[in-house]
Motif scaffolding. Structure first.
Motif, mmCIF file in Angstrom:
data_model
loop_
_atom_site.group_PDB
_atom_site.id
_atom_site.type_symbol
_atom_site.label_atom_id
_atom_site.label_comp_id
_atom_site.label_asym_id
_atom_site.label_seq_id
_atom_site.Cartn_x
_atom_site.Cartn_y
_atom_site.Cartn_z
ATOM 1 N N SER A 52 33.330 48.436 3.972
ATOM 2 C CA SER A 52 34.369 49.458 3.831
ATOM 3 C C SER A 52 35.229 49.249 2.596
ATOM 4 O O SER A 52 36.309 49.837 2.481
ATOM 5 N N ALA A 53 34.777 48.409 1.676
ATOM 6 C CA ALA A 53 35.379 48.261 0.340
ATOM 7 C C ALA A 53 36.871 47.982 0.402
ATOM 8 O O ALA A 53 37.671 48.676 -0.214
ATOM 9 N N GLN A 54 37.238 46.943 1.139
ATOM 10 C CA GLN A 54 38.630 46.538 1.213
ATOM 11 C C GLN A 54 38.892 45.414 0.218
ATOM 12 O O GLN A 54 38.030 44.572 -0.040
ATOM 13 N N PHE A 55 40.097 45.392 -0.317
ATOM 14 C CA PHE A 55 40.484 44.350 -1.269
ATOM 15 C C PHE A 55 40.237 42.968 -0.655
ATOM 16 O O PHE A 55 40.586 42.730 0.504
ATOM 17 N N PRO A 56 39.630 42.004 -1.402
ATOM 18 C CA PRO A 56 39.173 42.091 -2.794
ATOM 19 C C PRO A 56 37.685 42.427 -2.940
ATOM 20 O O PRO A 56 37.140 42.287 -4.029
ATOM 21 N N LEU A 57 37.029 42.848 -1.850
ATOM 22 C CA LEU A 57 35.606 43.178 -1.921
ATOM 23 C C LEU A 57 35.392 44.661 -2.172
ATOM 24 O O LEU A 57 34.363 45.222 -1.794
ATOM 25 N N HIS A 58 36.347 45.290 -2.846
ATOM 26 C CA HIS A 58 36.280 46.733 -3.111
ATOM 27 C C HIS A 58 35.605 47.055 -4.427
ATOM 28 O O HIS A 58 35.346 48.228 -4.711
ATOM 29 N N VAL A 59 35.340 46.048 -5.258
ATOM 30 C CA VAL A 59 35.004 46.291 -6.663
ATOM 31 C C VAL A 59 33.692 47.029 -6.861
ATOM 32 O O VAL A 59 33.444 47.592 -7.930
ATOM 33 N N ILE A 73 47.279 46.680 1.196
ATOM 34 C CA ILE A 73 47.032 46.388 -0.228
ATOM 35 C C ILE A 73 46.035 47.388 -0.804
ATOM 36 O O ILE A 73 46.220 47.924 -1.905
ATOM 37 N N THR A 74 44.968 47.645 -0.067
ATOM 38 C CA THR A 74 43.946 48.586 -0.540
ATOM 39 C C THR A 74 44.508 49.994 -0.660
ATOM 40 O O THR A 74 44.277 50.685 -1.667
#
Length: 674
Positions: free
Chosen positions: A238-245, A297-298
């Motif tokens: 689900s592309a949440q910070f910090p794995l959103h990049v 944060i996201t």
């Protein structure tokens, strides 16, 4: 097998059948045959999903059981099973209906692409994978479907595999998701280690026991460790910070898959999973705090990045990141039903915005830079009005779908009790202003103001979403009906689904039995006590703080990009450092490349030099060869061919033997006595 169980199978297998036919027999079927079988398969799945939804919601029928056993290993049964309840039925209907719109839209959008049949096979296979994920009743099936979704998204993001940027994007998505999936797998492993089962029902029954245990060797609560590991998996998908990049770069894929991945399917898998695991997450306030802070944060900081984007698809992509943050905040506030409600409304208006962006790209002859557009409402009226509906729904305009779900998330967050809830409440409120600003910045630059088509003339495609051999200049024109029809169909739920469904889904016991909420987390109870009804809520929205912030954001966008565009440029120069930080996405990509990817390269190089070159090649392979060589040299010297050498060796050998046997009777007793 009952008739309803056959319908459950039909929902999942119809898209798979279409994918297999289009993928394996694409050349025989041709273009028309490929899109016919896949659209028909998804249409069947959509109708069947509607039947299941009606059976669950109106008749209260649920199902939890296995339909096929893979294998039995000891006491563990590996099976394909379905858990059909209100949560599953909602996800099934959302996934299939949005996928159907995307399939129809693709007929017009990819009409000139040489990989036409392959694309239809991929998107139909993607739909099957997502359906297996949401319908699963055990962690093993969930994990396999989870990985299948990731694999097919890798193939779709890199669909134009001849472009280096597309290959880089799909590799980035694949690798970042592997980080999240490692945590997800660890969580599943811990569940099996301490429960002895991967079946949802069995695990949920054992949740209370898990909450009383600690991870061996630590004082960490086992339930917290499990939930954190599972949420790391959700952070990747689900592309949440910090794995959103990975998500913004995934815009390298064709627009239809951008709508399918980023609206209703892949990126919502993590949201669905956490909601499904609510019996576990409710027992760990620490895990809920991590969820709500990560979502905040996201929602806030990824929305800010949307302000500086000039690619039309990337603006919508950062909007998706921000809205996923809202859903995650709702999960952390234990407002799971509000999160799923926002997931549903978001699926329709975000798919609408992505497909409208694709229509604009077609009309602009494959240019994507919003600075090279302007005044398109005159040339593309249907795309303009549907994009406006999607934009108004996104920013939370009262009575539109996004208003009911987003405001419910905001109000519920205000009642959250876990640590980090205050920051989350600020983030989701501030996000209203930011969302309105970047959304209307894009809307005004694309559809209003002076036409700027000539600015992009002679500069190639001006974007990444390129297909076919269409011309790249001239006056913009409205897209064909096969493209605009899905826009109209998606605009309808974007307008009304919130008003129609808010009361039943949030306060009518819709998710009873599917979602667990403990009394110590009162957000939904407080929201229910506040709720005045759908009409009164819409009217109240006009005097609420989010509405003021929404108007402020939209008004500022109008002033800066229509009234005083020179001021927008002046502010960009005045805050050049901040603008550079935002353009570089907080330098997180650089951090990943230098620290993580660079560190991995350096570690790999060191392991290669020490392990491969020194130990394996140097010691094991070359070392053994050197030893054999030394032995050969010695052996060669002993085998000289001269008789006197051999005679001398024989005499020396006899002398040694005599010496040993003559001295042994005297030496051995002395050694034995010692």
């Amino acid at each position: 097998m009952t008739s309803m169980q056959k319908i459950y199978l039909l929902v999942a297998l119809a898209p798979l059948a279409g994918a297999l036919l289009a993928g394996l027999c694409g050349r025989l079927l041709g273009r028309a045959g490929a899109h016919t079988v896949t659209i028909f398969g998804v249409l069947v799945a959509t109708i069947a999903s509607a039947v299941v939804f009606n059976d669950v919601v109106n008749h209260g029928n649920t199902f939890n059981g296995n339909v096929y056993t893979w294998a039995t290993v000891g006491e563990m049964t590996l099976a394909v099973g379905f858990l059909i309840d209100s949560l599953t039925a909602t996800m099934m209907l959302v996934v299939t209906s949005v996928s159907l719109m995307v399939h129809i839209y693709t007929v017009g959008y990819m009409r000139d692409d040489p990989g036409y049949q392959r694309f239809f096979a991929f998107i139909s296979l993607f739909t099957f994978s997502m359906l297996m994920l949401v319908m699963s009743n055990n962690f093993l099936q969930l994990f396999f479907a989870w990985e299948a979704v990731g694999l097919v998204s890798y193939l779709l993001i890199g669909f134009w595999y001849r472009r280096p940027s597309a290959i880089a994007a799909n590799l980035k998505a694949f690798l970042v998701n592997r980080v999240g999936d490692l945590g997800f797998l660890l969580g599943i492993g811990l569940i099996y280690a301490f429960v002895g089962s991967l079946d949802y029902a069995t695990v949920f029954q054992a949740a209370g026991t898990l909450a009383q245990q600690t991870l061996p060797g630590t004082d960490w609560l086992l339930i917290t460790v499990i939930c954190v590991c599972l949420f790391i998996g959700a952070m990747g998908k689900s592309a949440q910070f910090p794995l959103h990049v990975w998500l913004p770069d995934s815009m390298e894929g064709p627009t239809p898959i951008s709508a399918l991945i980023h609206a209703a399917t892949m990126v919502t898998a993590g949201i669905f999973m956490v909601a499904r695991m609510s019996p576990l997450f409710e027992l760990s306030d620490a895990a809920l705090s991590l969820v709500i802070v990560t979502g905040a944060i996201t929602a806030l900081f990824m929305g800010i990045l949307g302000i500086v984007q000039n690619d039309i698809k990337r603006v919508v992509a950062y909007s998706t990141l921000s809205q996923l943050g809202y859903m995650t905040v709702a999960l952390g506030a234990s407002a799971y039903s509000a999160a799923i409600f926002h997931l549903m409304t978001h699926a329709f208006f975000k798919a609408l915005l992505f497909l409208a962006a694709g229509s604009v790209i077609i009309g602009m002859h494959h240019r994507q830079d919003i600075r090279e557009m302007g005044g398109l409402w005159k040339f593309m009226p249907l795309t303009w009005i549907t994009a406006l509906i999607g934009t108004l729904a996104l920013i939370g305009t009262p009575f539109l779908s996004g208003f009911y779900s987003k405001d419910s998330v905001i109000i519920a967050t205000g009642y959250a009790t876990v640590w980090g809830a205050d920051f989350a409440y600020f983030a989701v409120l501030a996000g209203v202003f930011i969302t309105a600003f970047y959304s209307f910045r894009m809307y005004f630059l694309v559809f209003h103001g002076k036409p700027r088509f000539a600015l992009g003339a002679g500069h190639g495609h001006g974007g990444n979403d390129v297909h076919g051999d269409d011309d790249h200049g001239g006056t913009p024109r409205e897209s064909p009906a096969v493209v605009t029809m899905p826009l109209v169909l998606l605009a309808i739920p974007s307008l009304v689904i919130g008003f129609v469904a808010v009361e039943q889904m949030l306060f009518g016991g819709f998710f009873d039995g599917a979602i667990t909420v403990l009394d110590k987390h009162p957000a939904m109870k407080e929201l229910a006590a506040w709720f005045p009804g759908a009409t009164a809520m819409g009217l109240h929205g006009f005097v609420s703080a989010p509405f003021v912030l929404m108007l402020a954001g939209a008004g500022l966008a109008w002033y800066l990009y229509l009234r005083r565009p020179d001021l927008a440029e002046a502010l960009k120069l005045r805050f050049a450092t901040l603008h550079r930080v935002l353009e570089n996405k907080y330098y997180l990509d650089h951090l990943n490349e230098v620290v993580f990817a660079g560190g991995a390269r350096r570690l790999g190089r060191a392991l290669w030099r020490i392990g491969d070159q020194t130990l394996i090649d140097g010691l094991a392979v070359n070392g053994s060869a050197h030893v054999v060589g030394w032995i050969a040299v010695l052996s060669r010297r002993l085998q000289s061919g001269y008789i006197y050498h051999y005679a001398f060796a024989m005499l020396a050998g006899v002398a040694i033997i005599l010496f040993v046997f003559l001295t042994l009777p005297y030496v051995w007793p002395a050694l034995a006595g010692r």
